[in-house]
Write an enzyme that holds these catalytic residues in place. Sequence first.
Site, PDB file in Angstrom:
ATOM      1  CG  ASP A 271     -12.133  28.736  -9.908  1.00  0.00           C
ATOM      2  OD1 ASP A 271     -11.802  28.004  -8.954  1.00  0.00           O
ATOM      3  OD2 ASP A 271     -12.359  29.957  -9.801  1.00  0.00           O
TER       4      ASP A 271
ATOM      5  CE  LYS B  19      -4.450   8.524   2.450  1.00  0.00           C
ATOM      6  NZ  LYS B  19      -3.207   9.293   2.519  1.00  0.00           N
TER       7      LYS B  19
ATOM      8  CG  HIS C 112      -1.069   4.111  -2.964  1.00  0.00           C
ATOM      9  ND1 HIS C 112      -1.304   4.972  -1.940  1.00  0.00           N
ATOM     10  CD2 HIS C 112       0.209   3.691  -2.817  1.00  0.00           C
ATOM     11  CE1 HIS C 112      -0.208   5.083  -1.197  1.00  0.00           C
ATOM     12  NE2 HIS C 112       0.735   4.309  -1.709  1.00  0.00           N
TER      13      HIS C 112
ATOM     14  CE  LYS D 168       2.131   0.364  -1.480  1.00  0.00           C
ATOM     15  NZ  LYS D 168       3.370   1.021  -1.894  1.00  0.00           N
TER      16      LYS D 168
ATOM     17  CD  GLU E  95       5.720   6.909   4.530  1.00  0.00           C
ATOM     18  OE1 GLU E  95       5.834   7.258   3.350  1.00  0.00           O
ATOM     19  OE2 GLU E  95       4.895   7.405   5.310  1.00  0.00           O
TER      20      GLU E  95
ATOM     21  CG  ASP F   8      -0.984  10.444   5.622  1.00  0.00           C
ATOM     22  OD1 ASP F   8      -1.603  10.768   4.603  1.00  0.00           O
ATOM     23  OD2 ASP F   8       0.253  10.247   5.648  1.00  0.00           O
TER      24      ASP F   8
ATOM     25  CG  HIS G 115      -2.395   3.385   2.982  1.00  0.00           C
ATOM     26  ND1 HIS G 115      -3.246   3.522   1.917  1.00  0.00           N
ATOM     27  CD2 HIS G 115      -1.619   4.497   2.966  1.00  0.00           C
ATOM     28  CE1 HIS G 115      -2.987   4.670   1.293  1.00  0.00           C
ATOM     29  NE2 HIS G 115      -2.012   5.278   1.917  1.00  0.00           N
TER      30      HIS G 115
ATOM     31  CE  LYS H   9       4.359  10.621   6.601  1.00  0.00           C
ATOM     32  NZ  LYS H   9       4.160   9.978   5.301  1.00  0.00           N
TER      33      LYS H   9
HETATM   34  C1  BG6 Z   1       0.120   8.181   1.252  1.00  0.00           C
HETATM   35  C2  BG6 Z   1       0.331   9.092   2.438  1.00  0.00           C
HETATM   36  O1  BG6 Z   1      -1.212   7.761   1.193  1.00  0.00           O
HETATM   37  O2  BG6 Z   1       0.965   7.043   1.373  1.00  0.00           O
HETATM   38  C3  BG6 Z   1       1.790   9.512   2.547  1.00  0.00           C
HETATM   39  O3  BG6 Z   1      -0.483  10.253   2.315  1.00  0.00           O
HETATM   40  C4  BG6 Z   1       2.675   8.288   2.548  1.00  0.00           C
HETATM   41  O4  BG6 Z   1       2.004  10.271   3.738  1.00  0.00           O
HETATM   42  C5  BG6 Z   1       2.352   7.368   1.374  1.00  0.00           C
HETATM   43  O5  BG6 Z   1       4.020   8.733   2.459  1.00  0.00           O
HETATM   44  C6  BG6 Z   1       3.108   6.059   1.494  1.00  0.00           C
HETATM   45  O6  BG6 Z   1       2.939   5.318   0.315  1.00  0.00           O
HETATM   46  P1  BG6 Z   1       4.001   4.225  -0.123  1.00  0.00           P
HETATM   47  O7  BG6 Z   1       3.397   3.579  -1.320  1.00  0.00           O
HETATM   48  O8  BG6 Z   1       5.273   4.945  -0.390  1.00  0.00           O
HETATM   49  O9  BG6 Z   1       4.116   3.291   1.074  1.00  0.00           O
END
Ligand code: BG6
Length: 475
Positions: A78, A136, A166, A170, A204, A223, A228, A328
């Site tokens: 905790d 993040k 991330h 890729k 997305e 976000d 990214h 989104k």
């Molecule tokens: C994340 C975001 O970092 O990346 C999400 O917080 C988003 O909102 C996601 O959906 C998208 O990742 P990917 O790899 O699916 O493009």
Amino acid sequence: MLGGTGDLSMRKLIPALYHSDREGRLAPETRVIAMSRGGLTDADFRGKVDAEVRGQVPVDDPAVWQRFLERLHHVSVDVGGENRSGWSALTRLLAGHEQRDRVFYLASPPRTFGPFCRELQDAGLVTPRSRVVLEKPLGHDLPSAQRINDEVGAIFDERQIFRIDHYLGKETVQNLLVLRFANAFLEPIWNSLWIDHVQITAAETVGTPGRRGYYDHAGALRDMVQNHLLQLLTLTAMEPPARNDREAIRDEKVKVLQALRPISGGEVGRFTVRGQYTAAGDMPGYLDEPASTAPTEASRRVETFTAIRAEVKNWRWAGVPFYLRTGKRMPYRRSEIVVQFKDVPHSIYPGGTPNRLVLRLQPEEGIELHIMAKEPGAGEVSLKPVPLSLSFGKTFTARVPEAYERLLTDVLAGNPTLFMRRDEVEAAWRWIDPILDAWSADPALPEPYPAGTTGPAGAHELLGRSGRAWHEEEL
Ligand code: BG6
């Protein structure tokens, strides 16, 4: 792993570790210790992973799956709480293994990063071979990012800190570097003389069900763009590094972020667009998404879509717009970098269109160069753009690892090249903050766009003003 029983862990981190184990990349003595407030025993946690992860991964050999499960442990911690028993449990588990690599993965809210590192140090668990991975969001603006960096930096050296994005794991992102720096033909034309503009899209189809608590205070800019999309921009725009090493590549990326033309005050309305999706068909609007709390003023003001016209002010890119867009509930899931070349200087054929290089990150990773070709037939020459296409899936038979798998492998190997350095994260916030400030000072709400469409009208006008359009092929 702090946040070890959370969504990220169950969907990405544990499956990635299993793949590494299955392919023989985990040392025999590797253990995975999930930390959470959940009060689970090792057996509970193993049962949870068996129930929730087994179906997501190929289990061709039950003995390998069993071996993986036995590596798993759970400790209840905790952070910031009174109860210190979790730290004693962790100390017991790690006792006698001081010479081994320790990776502390913080898949938890950023407010826990500093306190966790301090408590870790108080427990005497930080060794010279320790590393810390930060998920993040790294703050919500420059001052909060600096605070996190200071707090973590007080315990760990910069070389021990791995800030994860991330997208950098890729496959196509790394292929972009190979395409640019292992082939001779692109470099002479990779500049403002030949390139008209660049588009970077991360679209997305998903909305934000159940995520309002986080998303109301994040929004698309924090976000997706701060991390990214800006990372993709830096890799597209950076100068060739002198070496393929951790600092040389990151040095060049930082220079790109520092060369971004600031967008602030009155310019924000001209160079940025905010949108929020509304209900359409059977898709709810942002404000109607299922959530544990009712929408607030913050919900009404948050952007689920943004488009920005950025510029890199240096010799190579002067005058070349970099259009960034993410949203989104768009009609397709697609992440790509589109490099739009200029038209031929003098055309002898009617109907030609300029060349375009498309680097697709998802759904199908690949690279396409659209060139003009003659359509077969006698008589008048008729032109058609056709792609020279490299599909990674069709060309290479090896399994393409998930981004997290590659990044975790790099953390274990101590290679931070694909992780963000402190100055990179802070340079990105320095560019983002004035946009956030102008948006929050603007009484107007984000432009509505119906769920399932390509964003608000403003996003199309952003390019349309200069006679350009978003790349919407193959819809
Ligand atoms: C994340 C975001 O970092 O990346 C999400 O917080 C988003 O909102 C996601 O959906 C998208 O990742 P990917 O790899 O699916 O493009």
